[in-house]
Design a protein around this motif. Sequence first.
Motif, PDB file in Angstrom:
ATOM      1  N   TYR B  32       0.791  -1.164  -0.024  1.00 51.84           N
ATOM      2  CA  TYR B  32       0.076   0.115  -0.162  1.00 51.84           C
ATOM      3  C   TYR B  32       0.991   1.162   0.093  1.00 51.84           C
ATOM      4  O   TYR B  32       2.069   1.213   0.274  1.00 51.84           O
ATOM      5  CB  TYR B  32      -0.941   0.084   1.237  1.00 51.84           C
ATOM      6  CG  TYR B  32      -2.161  -1.030   1.227  1.00 51.84           C
ATOM      7  CD1 TYR B  32      -1.883  -2.207   1.121  1.00 51.84           C
ATOM      8  CD2 TYR B  32      -3.335  -0.372   1.125  1.00 51.84           C
ATOM      9  CE1 TYR B  32      -2.866  -2.910   1.074  1.00 51.84           C
ATOM     10  CE2 TYR B  32      -4.478  -1.063   1.111  1.00 51.84           C
ATOM     11  CZ  TYR B  32      -4.251  -2.588   1.090  1.00 51.84           C
ATOM     12  OH  TYR B  32      -5.581  -3.152   0.918  1.00 51.84           O
ATOM     13  N   THR B  34       1.241   5.118   1.252  1.00 55.45           N
ATOM     14  CA  THR B  34       0.701   5.851   2.605  1.00 55.45           C
ATOM     15  C   THR B  34       1.459   7.217   2.613  1.00 55.45           C
ATOM     16  O   THR B  34       2.850   7.137   2.363  1.00 55.45           O
ATOM     17  CB  THR B  34       1.009   5.208   3.910  1.00 55.45           C
ATOM     18  OG1 THR B  34       0.328   3.753   3.975  1.00 55.45           O
ATOM     19  CG2 THR B  34       0.099   5.975   5.055  1.00 55.45           C
ATOM     20  N   VAL B  90       5.965   3.190   1.344  1.00 54.09           N
ATOM     21  CA  VAL B  90       5.188   2.031   0.440  1.00 54.09           C
ATOM     22  C   VAL B  90       5.432   0.771   1.358  1.00 54.09           C
ATOM     23  O   VAL B  90       6.404   0.440   1.953  1.00 54.09           O
ATOM     24  CB  VAL B  90       5.964   1.758  -0.866  1.00 54.09           C
ATOM     25  CG1 VAL B  90       5.317   0.625  -1.538  1.00 54.09           C
ATOM     26  CG2 VAL B  90       5.733   3.201  -1.668  1.00 54.09           C
ATOM     27  N   GLY B  91       4.400  -0.133   1.652  1.00 51.09           N
ATOM     28  CA  GLY B  91       4.716  -1.304   2.312  1.00 51.09           C
ATOM     29  C   GLY B  91       3.548  -2.136   2.354  1.00 51.09           C
ATOM     30  O   GLY B  91       2.350  -1.881   2.139  1.00 51.09           O
ATOM     31  N   GLY B  92       3.746  -3.216   3.043  1.00 45.75           N
ATOM     32  CA  GLY B  92       2.736  -4.421   3.056  1.00 45.75           C
ATOM     33  C   GLY B  92       3.001  -5.531   3.666  1.00 45.75           C
ATOM     34  O   GLY B  92       4.080  -5.567   4.438  1.00 45.75           O
ATOM     35  N   LEU B  99       9.140  -0.894   8.103  1.00 38.64           N
ATOM     36  CA  LEU B  99       8.653   0.361   7.193  1.00 38.64           C
ATOM     37  C   LEU B  99       9.665   1.226   7.273  1.00 38.64           C
ATOM     38  O   LEU B  99      10.140   1.930   8.274  1.00 38.64           O
ATOM     39  CB  LEU B  99       7.471   0.915   8.084  1.00 38.64           C
ATOM     40  CG  LEU B  99       6.155   0.072   7.939  1.00 38.64           C
ATOM     41  CD1 LEU B  99       5.068   0.742   8.888  1.00 38.64           C
ATOM     42  CD2 LEU B  99       5.939  -0.074   6.564  1.00 38.64           C
ATOM     43  N   ILE B 100      10.356   1.716   6.117  1.00 38.23           N
ATOM     44  CA  ILE B 100      11.263   2.501   5.784  1.00 38.23           C
ATOM     45  C   ILE B 100      10.953   3.602   4.933  1.00 38.23           C
ATOM     46  O   ILE B 100      10.175   3.814   3.918  1.00 38.23           O
ATOM     47  CB  ILE B 100      12.390   1.759   4.679  1.00 38.23           C
ATOM     48  CG1 ILE B 100      13.033   0.561   5.129  1.00 38.23           C
ATOM     49  CG2 ILE B 100      13.741   2.742   4.481  1.00 38.23           C
ATOM     50  CD1 ILE B 100      13.754   0.582   6.756  1.00 38.23           C
TER      51      ILE B 100
END
Lengths: 114, 111
Positions: B32, B34, B90-92, B99-100
């Motif tokens: 996703y 964010t 961006v992450g999921g 989370l970077i």
Amino acid sequence: NAGVTQTPKFRILKIGQSMTLQCTQDMNHNYMYWYRQDPGMGLKLIYYSVGAGITDKGEVPNGYNVSRSTTEDFPLRLELAAPSQTSVYFCASRASGSGTGELFFGEGSRLTVL
Amino acid sequence: LAKTTQPISMDSYEGQEVNITCSHNNIATNDYITWYQQFPSQGPRFIIQGYKTKVTNEVASLFIPADRKSSTLSLPRVSLSDTAVYYCLVGGYNQGGKLIFGQGTELSVKP
């Protein structure tokens, strides 16, 4: 709800001293994070945890340790403080679920090492 | 992990619409997108999250093209109080919780 609470807000350390930054959240979030932010720079991930008893390294873990004995607490330990660790430290948490969810941040802990 | 690229800084004037684009060429299927806003001496604050097409809330819109390799945060009619740093994240599931943040975009709104 208090959200994410960090203590202390400010601290001055001498080189070689140790200390623990405390982080507590009351939202029952599984995921918790520690970031550091140097002046004028972005956030760097130090450590993170996906649940009690589980922690993992981020981008810049050297010089730090963490533990996660409960869902609520995620303390960050600095051993042998160095001037390079002068920074603002942010703790954050989020719920499990799809995507990344919403990260809730604490107000930050400003650390100076002299 | 999907690497993100944003402009370092942007300038705007009060009342204008501001669009900040984030590139994430290696975004994964489950990721996703964010966006966060950060004021000086404060922790970042969630603005908006999306997976594809368009998402709108009371403060911003997020446009995501079909290939999802970029995204655009749109701030309508900015005011001086919108001066801040904006981060695309961006992450999921596939990241296992990691989370970077990227370097962020420093938006300066002038009167």
